[in-house]
Enzyme design. Structure first.
Site, mmCIF file in Angstrom:
data_model
loop_
_atom_site.group_PDB
_atom_site.id
_atom_site.type_symbol
_atom_site.label_atom_id
_atom_site.label_comp_id
_atom_site.label_asym_id
_atom_site.label_seq_id
_atom_site.Cartn_x
_atom_site.Cartn_y
_atom_site.Cartn_z
ATOM 1 N N ARG A 167 0.868 -1.182 0.000
ATOM 2 C CA ARG A 167 0.000 0.000 0.000
ATOM 3 C C ARG A 167 0.903 1.231 0.000
ATOM 4 O O ARG A 167 1.960 1.228 0.651
ATOM 5 C CB ARG A 167 -0.895 0.041 1.251
ATOM 6 C CG ARG A 167 -2.123 -0.845 1.208
ATOM 7 C CD ARG A 167 -3.156 -0.389 0.170
ATOM 8 N NE ARG A 167 -4.335 -1.249 0.143
ATOM 9 C CZ ARG A 167 -4.468 -2.328 -0.625
ATOM 10 N NH1 ARG A 167 -3.487 -2.685 -1.430
ATOM 11 N NH2 ARG A 167 -5.581 -3.032 -0.603
ATOM 12 N N GLU A 214 -3.782 7.836 -5.042
ATOM 13 C CA GLU A 214 -4.138 7.085 -6.260
ATOM 14 C C GLU A 214 -5.421 7.654 -6.849
ATOM 15 O O GLU A 214 -6.343 7.943 -6.088
ATOM 16 C CB GLU A 214 -4.333 5.591 -5.934
ATOM 17 C CG GLU A 214 -3.035 4.946 -5.493
ATOM 18 C CD GLU A 214 -3.169 3.460 -5.144
ATOM 19 O OE1 GLU A 214 -4.222 2.868 -5.447
ATOM 20 O OE2 GLU A 214 -2.222 2.912 -4.564
ATOM 21 N N HIS A 242 -2.057 0.062 -9.596
ATOM 22 C CA HIS A 242 -2.638 -0.799 -8.555
ATOM 23 C C HIS A 242 -3.376 -1.989 -9.184
ATOM 24 O O HIS A 242 -4.585 -2.159 -8.988
ATOM 25 C CB HIS A 242 -3.578 0.014 -7.647
ATOM 26 C CG HIS A 242 -3.846 -0.679 -6.341
ATOM 27 N ND1 HIS A 242 -4.178 0.001 -5.203
ATOM 28 C CD2 HIS A 242 -3.815 -2.000 -5.984
ATOM 29 C CE1 HIS A 242 -4.356 -0.872 -4.211
ATOM 30 N NE2 HIS A 242 -4.134 -2.091 -4.672
HETATM 31 P P1 NDP Z 1 -1.475 -11.496 4.883
HETATM 32 O O1 NDP Z 1 -2.305 -11.150 6.045
HETATM 33 O O2 NDP Z 1 -1.500 -12.862 4.326
HETATM 34 O O3 NDP Z 1 0.069 -11.199 5.197
HETATM 35 C C1 NDP Z 1 0.553 -10.073 5.851
HETATM 36 C C2 NDP Z 1 1.932 -10.402 6.413
HETATM 37 O O4 NDP Z 1 2.530 -9.189 6.856
HETATM 38 C C3 NDP Z 1 1.877 -11.346 7.569
HETATM 39 O O5 NDP Z 1 2.587 -12.495 7.216
HETATM 40 C C4 NDP Z 1 2.552 -10.618 8.713
HETATM 41 O O6 NDP Z 1 3.512 -11.520 9.226
HETATM 42 C C5 NDP Z 1 3.257 -9.472 8.035
HETATM 43 N N1 NDP Z 1 3.252 -8.260 8.868
HETATM 44 C C6 NDP Z 1 2.201 -7.653 9.440
HETATM 45 N N2 NDP Z 1 2.602 -6.559 10.104
HETATM 46 C C7 NDP Z 1 3.940 -6.496 9.943
HETATM 47 C C8 NDP Z 1 4.932 -5.602 10.389
HETATM 48 N N3 NDP Z 1 4.625 -4.570 11.188
HETATM 49 N N4 NDP Z 1 6.201 -5.817 9.986
HETATM 50 C C9 NDP Z 1 6.517 -6.866 9.218
HETATM 51 N N5 NDP Z 1 5.622 -7.761 8.781
HETATM 52 C C10 NDP Z 1 4.351 -7.573 9.146
HETATM 53 O O7 NDP Z 1 -1.863 -10.450 3.765
HETATM 54 P P2 NDP Z 1 -1.590 -10.554 2.184
HETATM 55 O O8 NDP Z 1 -0.232 -11.066 1.954
HETATM 56 O O9 NDP Z 1 -2.729 -11.207 1.511
HETATM 57 O O10 NDP Z 1 -1.647 -9.010 1.785
HETATM 58 C C11 NDP Z 1 -0.739 -8.086 2.340
HETATM 59 C C12 NDP Z 1 -1.113 -6.685 1.896
HETATM 60 O O11 NDP Z 1 -0.772 -6.515 0.533
HETATM 61 C C13 NDP Z 1 -2.613 -6.370 1.963
HETATM 62 O O12 NDP Z 1 -2.962 -5.916 3.257
HETATM 63 C C14 NDP Z 1 -2.765 -5.313 0.909
HETATM 64 O O13 NDP Z 1 -2.611 -4.038 1.486
HETATM 65 C C15 NDP Z 1 -1.633 -5.573 -0.056
HETATM 66 N N6 NDP Z 1 -2.124 -6.123 -1.330
HETATM 67 C C16 NDP Z 1 -1.871 -5.431 -2.496
HETATM 68 C C17 NDP Z 1 -2.307 -5.910 -3.708
HETATM 69 C C18 NDP Z 1 -2.053 -5.148 -4.973
HETATM 70 O O14 NDP Z 1 -2.855 -5.216 -5.877
HETATM 71 N N7 NDP Z 1 -0.970 -4.435 -5.107
HETATM 72 C C19 NDP Z 1 -3.046 -7.175 -3.828
HETATM 73 C C20 NDP Z 1 -3.235 -7.851 -2.554
HETATM 74 C C21 NDP Z 1 -2.777 -7.330 -1.366
HETATM 75 P P3 NDP Z 1 3.793 -11.617 10.792
HETATM 76 O O15 NDP Z 1 2.469 -11.846 11.437
HETATM 77 O O16 NDP Z 1 4.733 -12.727 10.937
HETATM 78 O O17 NDP Z 1 4.427 -10.331 11.133
#
Ligand code: NDP
Length: 307
Positions: A225, A254, A273
């Site tokens: 994001r 955006e 995006h």
């Molecule tokens: P998930 O919930 O599967 O994964 C998020 C990961 O981020 C978790 O594994 C978590 O790991 C990690 N995380 C959370 N907070 C932190 C932090 N402070 N520091 C480091 N790692 C962190 O979500 P998705 O992978 O499905 O999606 C992630 C994001 O990607 C979405 O929220 C969205 O904003 C964006 N996205 C963008 C898209 C696009 O079109 N460009 C498409 C889909 C998603 P842990 O718990 O081990 O920290």
């Protein structure tokens, strides 16, 4: 709650035709139809891209995106509205988009396409092109997106490191660093790829300090994001050659404003995006909705519940 009418909000149009999803879900034991803003009140549940105030009258809202940072969690909770999201489906799409960015940088495809548009027969400099095996990618966020990126890049021969909050290993990653080691991890990588959700903790996670820590020959990729990155700090890093380039799918504002310097930078790839776009998107979302409708019937906790 009883599910009698499930609306597919017409805002999903930005990603796929709403009628495709409504048709896909036509066999559910509820009325499923495409709804505009004025019909939300008549629905028990909606599947949507955008947020609307009227959703607070529904029982259940499903976001077709994984990122739900635009929804007001407190208000959902106060009004007893369940929110579910679409994490879990964007591994391969985003993984392949990121692989495409890296291959563009390594094989100079973005440059060559720009030349083609000007009918210019011009080869890359002898030392511009390189190959990916043995290069390192530091993926910040090891969820669905991060794993999909790791699997795709691993297949191309890169060594992949992950950064997450815990130090538990994750399949597909050669090394895992905790957040405290973010600067060290990004400082050693050829590519830094951001795949974290936008939260209070990740807002401007990539700031001037993080870009300073990166190598001058390293590329930065953001498919998470926009506000995870301090965009002016990124622009400074690119303009001062503190990093080699960037591929950006998401932005602080955006659509990216026409006067943003990012549009015109040679070593920057701008995409609108759409890293997760695929002709199968409506089916992938539809499967999650279908699963949750069957869980409603059996009284199980909904899959991908956020609020
Ligand atoms: P998930 O919930 O599967 O994964 C998020 C990961 O981020 C978790 O594994 C978590 O790991 C990690 N995380 C959370 N907070 C932190 C932090 N402070 N520091 C480091 N790692 C962190 O979500 P998705 O992978 O499905 O999606 C992630 C994001 O990607 C979405 O929220 C969205 O904003 C964006 N996205 C963008 C898209 C696009 O079109 N460009 C498409 C889909 C998603 P842990 O718990 O081990 O920290």
């Amino acid at each position: 709650f009883e599910l009698e009418r499930l609306g597919v909000h017409d805002s999903v149009e930005a990603v796929f035709p709403p009628s495709e999803l409504a048709d896909f879900l036509a066999d559910l034991p509820a009325t499923v139809d495409v709804v505009g803003d004025d019909e939300i009140a008549a629905c028990d549940a909606v599947v949507t891209l955008e947020h609307r105030e009227a959703f607070l009258e529904c029982d259940w809202v499903h976001s077709i995106q994984a990122g739900v940072d635009r929804f007001p969690f407190d208000e959902f909770e106060a009004n007893d509205v369940v929110l579910t999201n679409s994490t879990g489906i964007h591994d391969r799409t985003v993984g392949e988009t990121v692989a495409g960015y890296l291959l563009s940088f390594s094989r100079r495809l973005h440059d060559l396409l720009a030349n083609q548009r000007e009918r210019r027969w011009e080869r890359p400099a002898w030392d511009d092109g390189f190959t990916l095996p043995g290069k390192t990618a530091c993926v910040v966020g090891t969820g669905t997106l991060g794993r999909g990126v790791a699997e795709t890049l691993g297949g191309l021969g890169l060594e992949v490191w992950g950064v997450r909050r815990s130090d538990e290993p994750v399949p597909g990653f050669d090394e895992i660093y905790t957040n405290d080691w973010l600067l060290e991890a990004v400082g050693d990588a050829d590519f830094v790829i951001v795949t974290v959700p936008l939260t209070d903790e990740t807002h401007h996670l990539f700031d001037a300090e993080a870009f300073d820590a990166m190598r001058a020959d390293a590329y930065f990729v953001n498919v998470a994001r926009g506000p995870v990155v301090d965009e002016p700090a990124l622009i400074d890093a690119l303009e001062s050659d503190a990093i080699a380039g960037a591929a950006l799918d998401v932005f602080e504002e955006e659509p990216l404003p026409e006067d943003s310097p990012l549009w015109a930078m040679d070593e920057v790839i701008v995409t609108p995006h759409c890293a997760a776009y695929t002709r199968d998107y409506f089916r992938d979302v539809g499967e999650i909705v279908r699963e949750n409708v069957s869980r409603l019937e059996t009284g199980e906790e909904l899959y991908n519940r956020v609020v």
